[in-house]
Design a protein around this motif. Structure first.
Motif, PDB file in Angstrom:
ATOM      1  N   LEU A   1       0.805  -1.218   0.000  1.00 23.58           N
ATOM      2  CA  LEU A   1       0.000   0.000   0.000  1.00 23.58           C
ATOM      3  C   LEU A   1       0.841   1.274   0.000  1.00 23.58           C
ATOM      4  CD1 LEU A   1      -2.758  -1.065   2.577  1.00 23.58           C
ATOM      5  CD2 LEU A   1      -3.056  -0.765   0.109  1.00 23.58           C
ATOM      6  N   LEU A   2       2.038   1.217   0.602  1.00 21.92           N
ATOM      7  CA  LEU A   2       2.872   2.413   0.697  1.00 21.92           C
ATOM      8  C   LEU A   2       3.698   2.682  -0.562  1.00 21.92           C
ATOM      9  CD1 LEU A   2       4.240   2.342   4.379  1.00 21.92           C
ATOM     10  CD2 LEU A   2       2.383   3.720   3.443  1.00 21.92           C
ATOM     11  N   GLU A   3       3.769   1.742  -1.459  1.00 16.78           N
ATOM     12  CA  GLU A   3       4.569   1.947  -2.666  1.00 16.78           C
ATOM     13  C   GLU A   3       4.099   3.142  -3.494  1.00 16.78           C
ATOM     14  OE1 GLU A   3       5.266  -1.474  -5.031  1.00 16.78           O
ATOM     15  OE2 GLU A   3       6.433  -2.513  -3.483  1.00 16.78           O
ATOM     16  N   PRO A   4       2.793   3.314  -3.735  1.00 21.42           N
ATOM     17  CA  PRO A   4       2.364   4.489  -4.499  1.00 21.42           C
ATOM     18  C   PRO A   4       2.567   5.811  -3.748  1.00 21.42           C
ATOM     19  CG  PRO A   4       0.676   2.775  -4.505  1.00 21.42           C
ATOM     20  CD  PRO A   4       1.673   2.396  -3.474  1.00 21.42           C
ATOM     21  N   LEU A   5       2.729   5.753  -2.423  1.00 18.97           N
ATOM     22  CA  LEU A   5       2.894   6.954  -1.609  1.00 18.97           C
ATOM     23  C   LEU A   5       4.355   7.318  -1.401  1.00 18.97           C
ATOM     24  CD1 LEU A   5       0.031   5.752  -0.822  1.00 18.97           C
ATOM     25  CD2 LEU A   5       0.340   6.873   1.374  1.00 18.97           C
ATOM     26  N   SER A   6       5.278   6.521  -1.977  1.00 23.07           N
ATOM     27  CA  SER A   6       6.699   6.703  -1.666  1.00 23.07           C
ATOM     28  C   SER A   6       7.553   6.514  -2.908  1.00 23.07           C
ATOM     29  CB  SER A   6       7.107   5.706  -0.579  1.00 23.07           C
ATOM     30  OG  SER A   6       6.877   4.374  -1.024  1.00 23.07           O
ATOM     31  N   GLU A   7       8.839   6.787  -2.742  1.00 28.84           N
ATOM     32  CA  GLU A   7       9.809   6.617  -3.808  1.00 28.84           C
ATOM     33  C   GLU A   7      10.925   5.713  -3.317  1.00 28.84           C
ATOM     34  OE1 GLU A   7      10.778  10.647  -4.548  1.00 28.84           O
ATOM     35  OE2 GLU A   7      11.918  10.923  -2.693  1.00 28.84           O
ATOM     36  N   ALA A   8      11.463   4.905  -4.214  1.00 30.99           N
ATOM     37  CA  ALA A   8      12.490   3.940  -3.845  1.00 30.99           C
ATOM     38  C   ALA A   8      13.827   4.629  -3.591  1.00 30.99           C
ATOM     39  CB  ALA A   8      12.637   2.888  -4.930  1.00 30.99           C
ATOM     40  N   VAL A   9      14.517   4.210  -2.520  1.00 28.16           N
ATOM     41  CA  VAL A   9      15.869   4.684  -2.211  1.00 28.16           C
ATOM     42  C   VAL A   9      16.862   3.539  -2.398  1.00 28.16           C
ATOM     43  CG1 VAL A   9      17.363   5.667  -0.430  1.00 28.16           C
ATOM     44  CG2 VAL A   9      14.973   6.378  -0.591  1.00 28.16           C
ATOM     45  N   SER A  10      16.451   2.353  -2.024  1.00 30.39           N
ATOM     46  CA  SER A  10      17.219   1.138  -2.259  1.00 30.39           C
ATOM     47  C   SER A  10      16.202   0.007  -2.431  1.00 30.39           C
ATOM     48  CB  SER A  10      18.157   0.846  -1.085  1.00 30.39           C
ATOM     49  OG  SER A  10      17.430   0.393   0.036  1.00 30.39           O
ATOM     50  N   HIS A  11      16.688  -1.194  -2.589  1.00 29.52           N
ATOM     51  CA  HIS A  11      15.747  -2.306  -2.770  1.00 29.52           C
ATOM     52  C   HIS A  11      15.063  -2.687  -1.457  1.00 29.52           C
ATOM     53  CE1 HIS A  11      19.361  -4.365  -1.309  1.00 29.52           C
ATOM     54  NE2 HIS A  11      18.574  -5.410  -1.003  1.00 29.52           N
ATOM     55  N   GLU A  12      15.513  -2.112  -0.320  1.00 29.28           N
ATOM     56  CA  GLU A  12      14.923  -2.487   0.959  1.00 29.28           C
ATOM     57  C   GLU A  12      14.182  -1.355   1.663  1.00 29.28           C
ATOM     58  OE1 GLU A  12      18.539  -4.584   2.679  1.00 29.28           O
ATOM     59  OE2 GLU A  12      16.921  -5.947   3.233  1.00 29.28           O
ATOM     60  N   PHE A  13      14.499  -0.091   1.338  1.00 35.71           N
ATOM     61  CA  PHE A  13      13.735   0.977   1.994  1.00 35.71           C
ATOM     62  C   PHE A  13      13.426   2.111   1.025  1.00 35.71           C
ATOM     63  CE2 PHE A  13      18.202   1.725   3.113  1.00 35.71           C
ATOM     64  CZ  PHE A  13      18.382   3.073   2.825  1.00 35.71           C
ATOM     65  N   ARG A  14      12.408   2.901   1.426  1.00 42.19           N
ATOM     66  CA  ARG A  14      11.846   3.927   0.572  1.00 42.19           C
ATOM     67  C   ARG A  14      11.672   5.229   1.368  1.00 42.19           C
ATOM     68  NH1 ARG A  14       9.511   1.401  -3.869  1.00 42.19           N
ATOM     69  NH2 ARG A  14       8.137   3.194  -4.265  1.00 42.19           N
ATOM     70  N   ARG A  15      11.170   6.278   0.699  1.00 45.43           N
ATOM     71  CA  ARG A  15      10.890   7.535   1.375  1.00 45.43           C
ATOM     72  C   ARG A  15       9.493   8.016   1.004  1.00 45.43           C
ATOM     73  NH1 ARG A  15      13.926  13.495   1.062  1.00 45.43           N
ATOM     74  NH2 ARG A  15      13.104  14.230   3.078  1.00 45.43           N
ATOM     75  N   LEU A  16       8.715   8.462   2.004  1.00 47.24           N
ATOM     76  CA  LEU A  16       7.364   8.958   1.759  1.00 47.24           C
ATOM     77  C   LEU A  16       7.408  10.234   0.922  1.00 47.24           C
ATOM     78  CD1 LEU A  16       5.651   8.443   5.243  1.00 47.24           C
ATOM     79  CD2 LEU A  16       5.148   7.202   3.129  1.00 47.24           C
TER      80      LEU A  16
ATOM     81  N   ASN B   1      14.888  10.136   9.593  1.00 47.85           N
ATOM     82  CA  ASN B   1      14.932  11.308   8.710  1.00 47.85           C
ATOM     83  C   ASN B   1      16.129  11.320   7.766  1.00 47.85           C
ATOM     84  OD1 ASN B   1      12.530  12.606   9.440  1.00 47.85           O
ATOM     85  ND2 ASN B   1      13.471  13.508  11.254  1.00 47.85           N
ATOM     86  N   SER B   2      16.958  10.283   7.817  1.00 46.19           N
ATOM     87  CA  SER B   2      18.076  10.197   6.884  1.00 46.19           C
ATOM     88  C   SER B   2      18.249   8.756   6.428  1.00 46.19           C
ATOM     89  CB  SER B   2      19.372  10.700   7.520  1.00 46.19           C
ATOM     90  OG  SER B   2      19.887   9.766   8.435  1.00 46.19           O
ATOM     91  N   ALA B   3      18.724   8.614   5.185  1.00 44.09           N
ATOM     92  CA  ALA B   3      18.956   7.277   4.642  1.00 44.09           C
ATOM     93  C   ALA B   3      20.081   6.575   5.396  1.00 44.09           C
ATOM     94  CB  ALA B   3      19.278   7.370   3.152  1.00 44.09           C
ATOM     95  N   ALA B   4      21.107   7.346   5.801  1.00 43.54           N
ATOM     96  CA  ALA B   4      22.243   6.756   6.520  1.00 43.54           C
ATOM     97  C   ALA B   4      21.802   6.158   7.854  1.00 43.54           C
ATOM     98  CB  ALA B   4      23.328   7.811   6.747  1.00 43.54           C
ATOM     99  N   ALA B   5      20.927   6.882   8.566  1.00 47.75           N
ATOM    100  CA  ALA B   5      20.438   6.373   9.848  1.00 47.75           C
ATOM    101  C   ALA B   5      19.658   5.075   9.658  1.00 47.75           C
ATOM    102  CB  ALA B   5      19.561   7.427  10.522  1.00 47.75           C
ATOM    103  N   LEU B   6      18.818   5.048   8.643  1.00 48.22           N
ATOM    104  CA  LEU B   6      18.013   3.853   8.402  1.00 48.22           C
ATOM    105  C   LEU B   6      18.897   2.670   7.983  1.00 48.22           C
ATOM    106  CD1 LEU B   6      15.022   3.196   8.633  1.00 48.22           C
ATOM    107  CD2 LEU B   6      14.824   3.529   6.166  1.00 48.22           C
ATOM    108  N   ARG B   7      19.944   2.974   7.246  1.00 46.79           N
ATOM    109  CA  ARG B   7      20.875   1.917   6.837  1.00 46.79           C
ATOM    110  C   ARG B   7      21.585   1.330   8.056  1.00 46.79           C
ATOM    111  NH1 ARG B   7      23.058   4.745   3.253  1.00 46.79           N
ATOM    112  NH2 ARG B   7      21.665   4.113   1.551  1.00 46.79           N
ATOM    113  N   ASN B   8      21.942   2.175   9.017  1.00 47.74           N
ATOM    114  CA  ASN B   8      22.564   1.679  10.256  1.00 47.74           C
ATOM    115  C   ASN B   8      21.613   0.772  11.024  1.00 47.74           C
ATOM    116  OD1 ASN B   8      24.992   3.010   9.872  1.00 47.74           O
ATOM    117  ND2 ASN B   8      24.351   4.842  10.998  1.00 47.74           N
TER     118      ASN B   8
END
Length: 550
Positions: free
Chosen positions: A384-399, A432-439
Motif C-alpha cells: 500500500l505504501l509503494e504508491p505513496l513513496s519513492e524507492a531509495v534502495s531495494h529495501e527501503f523507501r521515502r514517503l 529522517n536520513s537514509a544513513a540512519a536507516l541503513r545503520n
C-alpha cells in the motif's frame, strides 16, 4: 394467654437494649471518624503552611520524617549520595549533625516532616529546607550552637556555621515554622511575601499525601509543568530530541519510595490537569497493555519513549479533537484527501486498519533518531505504501507526502515529516536520513538488540511488563548526547568515577487507571557482577563506540 403476656415485656426490653447499644456504637463510630478527619484536616492545614512557602520554580519536592530510623537507613545509602553529589551529601550530613543528632535541638524536629525543594540559583542547583517544629524555637534555644543573628530585607534570620562546610546555612524561624537554605537569595524568595509560590493545587497535593502516608519512607512530589523548565536549565540550549513533547504534560505526581539497595524505586499516582488540552491526556482512556516494541531497538539505544493503545478508535477520535483545538485538523485531513486522490490508496480505509497497538520513538548513541510502529500485516502495508513513496534502495523507501505519521499518531512522530522507512517483518521503522536507516537495517539483520544483553534483562526484571507510556534512558549509551547537550558543570557529573555514571538506566512508566496514571519510576544501579553481554549477543555495551566507527 398468660405466658404470652409475660414474654412480651422481656422482648421489648431486649429490643430496647439492642437499639440503645446500636445507637451508642453508631455515635462512637461517628465520633471516632469525626476526630480522625478533624485531626487529619488539622494536620493538612499545618503542612500547608510549610509547603506554601516553596517558590514557584520548584519542579520537585522530597518529603521524609525526621526520626532515627530514617537517618540510619540512609546513612550508608550510596545511591542517594551519588545522585545528589558529594557536595550536597556533605551539606545534608552536616545539617543532620547540627539539628537532628544534637539532643537539645533534635526535640524540635522529632517525628516532624522535612521538605526539600530544588531550585536553580546562579547556574547551580540549591535546595530549600522546610520543617514544622514541635514547638516555637527561640533565640535562647539556639545559643551556644555556632549560630549568629543577621538581618535582611525580609526580616531577621540566623546564620548557621557547619563543620567542614565553608558556606553558612541561612535559617528563618517563624513561630513553629522553619525554613533554611545555603542560598540566602533562595531563602529570601521563600520568606518574602511578594515572591510567587507553588500553586495551590500543588500545596494541597503535598499536604494531603503527607497526612495520609505516614508509613512512607520518602515521598517525591512532581509538578510536571515546572519540571521541564527546571530540567531545561541543565541544557546548553533549548531541549530537543524525544523529550520535547513532554513539555505539554501538565499535572502532578505523588510517589512513594520503595527501598532497594541496588536501585531507586518510586511508585504512586500521576494526575493530569483536566482543564488543559495535551497529547498525554489522549492516553488516559487507554488501558495499559504488554510492551514488546522495545525488543527491536538496537544495542546502541540511548533512550526511547513507547506508547501502547487498547482502543484505536478512541485514540483517533481524541487525536482529531486535539488537532482541531490546534487548528491543524483541516490541513491534515486535506493532505490525506490529496493522497487518496493522487494515488488511489485511501489511507483511512486501507492503511490505518493495519496499525497494531504499539508505537515508539528512540535515539541511539550517535544521536540518530527513529520511530517505529507495530503492524498487523507488514507485507500488505509494503504494497500500500509503494504508491505513496519513492524507492531509495531495494529495501527501503521515502514517503512523498508530509505528516502522514503525525496525522495517525500525533506529537510522538511530529519530527518525521517525510521519513525514510523500511518494513521488517511486522514493524514499520523510519528515520529522517537514509544513513540512519541503513545503520538500523544492519543492526536488525544481525539482531544486535539491547534486550539481548544481560544487563538490560536484569534491569527489566523489576519493571511492570504492561504500561500505557514507557520512557527509558540508557545512561552509558547517552554519554555523547549528555556531553554535547548539557552544560559542562552538569555533564561532568556523568563522567567521573563517582556520580551518575554508575547508574545503568532510568525507567518511567505510566499505566492508565480510570482518571489517573499509576506511575513507576525506577533508576537501576550498575551491578558489577552482571556481565555486559549475554550468550545471545557478541556485542557489549562498552563496545558500542567501536561498532559505530566500523
Amino acid at each position: 394467654m398468660i405466658p404470652r403476656a409475660v414474654k412480651i415485656p422481656c422482648t421489648n426490653v431486649l429490643m430496647k437494649k439492642i437499639i440503645i447499644l446500636t445507637i451508642l456504637l453508631l455515635v462512637a463510630t461517628v465520633s471516632i471518624a469525626y476526630f480522625y478527619f478533624s485531626n487529619l484536616s488539622l494536620e493538612n492545614n499545618k503542612n500547608e503552611k510549610v509547603v506554601a512557602r516553596i517558590p514557584s520554580d520548584a519542579g520537585m519536592v522530597l518529603e521524609f520524617t525526621s526520626d532515627k530510623t530514617f537517618y540510619e537507613i540512609f546513612k550508608d545509602y550510596k545511591l542517594f549520595a551519588e545522585i545528589v553529589g558529594q557536595n550536597n551529601q556533605a551539606r545534608l550530613e552536616q545539617l543532620r549533625n547540627k539539628f537532628h543528632a544534637n539532643a537539645q535541638l533534635a526535640s524540635f524536629l522529632d517525628q516532624q516532616k522535612i521538605y526539600l525543594s530544588f531550585h536553580h540559583e546562579k547556574k547551580s542547583v540549591q535546595f530549600l529546607w522546610l520543617a514544622r517544629l514541635t514547638k516555637p524555637l527561640s533565640q535562647k534555644d539556639l545559643e551556644g550552637h555556632a549560630i549568629s543573628i543577621k538581618a535582611s530585607a525580609t526580616g531577621q534570620y540566623y546564620q548557621v556555621s557547619l563543620d567542614s562546610i565553608p558556606d553558612p546555612f541561612y535559617l528563618f524561624i517563624d513561630g513553629d515554622l522553619a525554613t533554611g537554605s545555603f542560598s540566602k537569595a533562595l531563602l529570601e524568595r521563600s520568606t518574602g511575601r511578594d515572591g510567587i509560590k507553588i500553586s495551590r493545587e500543588f500545596v494541597t497535593l503535598i499536604s494531603n499525601t503527607t497526612a495520609r502516608s505516614e508509613n512512607a519512607l520518602l515521598n517525591l512530589y512532581i509538578d510536571h509543568k515546572r519540571l521541564l523548565p527546571f530540567i531545561e536549565k541543565f541544557y546548553r540550549k533549548e531541549m530537543d530530541g524525544n523529550y520535547t513533547f513532554l513539555n505539554n504534560m501538565v499535572g502532578y505526581s505523588a510517589l512513594n519510595m520503595n527501598f532497594n539497595s541496588d536501585a531507586i524505586m518510586f511508585n504512586g499516582i500521576t494526575d493530569l490537569d483536566t482543564n488543559t488540552t495535551s497529547y498525554f491526556r489522549l492516553f488516559l482512556p487507554q488501558k495499559s497493555t504488554k510492551t514488546t516494541l522495545q525488543r527491536i531497538i538496537p544495542l546502541s539505544t540511548a533512550n526511547f519513549v513507547q506508547f501502547n493503545l487498547s482502543d484505536h478508535r478512541r485514540f483517533e477520535s481524541d487525536l482529531r479533537e486535539l488537532f482541531n483545538s490546534r487548528k491543524e485538523l483541516k490541513v491534515l485531513t486535506e493532505q490525506i484527501a490529496t493522497v487518496s486522490k493522487q494515488t488511489g490508496i485511501n489511507p483511512e480505509r486501507d492503511i490505518k486498519a493495519l496499525w497494531a497497538n504499539e508505537f515508539i520513538v528512540f535515539q541511539t548513541a550517535n544521536h540518530e533518531r527513529y520511530g517505529a510502529v507495530k503492524l498487523k500485516d507488514g507485507r500488505k502495508l509494503q504494497f500500500l505504501l509503494e504508491p505513496l513513496s519513492e524507492a531509495v534502495s531495494h529495501e527501503f523507501r521515502r514517503l512523498r507526502y508530509s505528516n502522514i505519521l503525525y496525522y495517525y499518531f500525533g506529537d510522538a512522530f511530529k519530527a518525521f515529516k517525510r521519513p525514510y522507512f523500511l518494513i521488517a517483518d511486522n514493524y514499520l521503522v523510519f528515520a529522517n536520513s537514509a544513513a540512519a536507516l541503513r545503520n538500523y537495517q544492519k543492526d536488525y539483520h544481525k539482531e544486535n538488540f539491547l534486550y539481548k544483553t544481560l544487563r538490560y534483562t536484569t534491569f527489566e526484571q523489576l519493571l511492570p511488563d504492561e504500561a500505557t507510556i514507557s520512557l527509558f534512558i540508557h545512561n552509558g549509551n547517552s554519554r555523547s548526547i549528555t556531553k554535547s547537550h548539557l552544560r559542562p558543570a552538569y555533564a561532568s557529573r556523568f563522567a567521573g568515577k563517582q556520580g551518575l555514571r554508575n547508574f545503568y538506566g532510568l525507567s518511567y512508566k505510566l499505566s492508565s487507571d480510570k482518571d489517573h496514571f499509576f506511575t513507576n519510576l525506577y533508576i537501576g544501579y550498575k551491578q558489577e557482577d552482571v556481565s555486559d553481554f549475554s550468550a545471545d549477543s557478541l556485542f557489549t555495551d562498552t563496545s558500542i563506540n567501536q561498532q559505530l566507527q566500523q
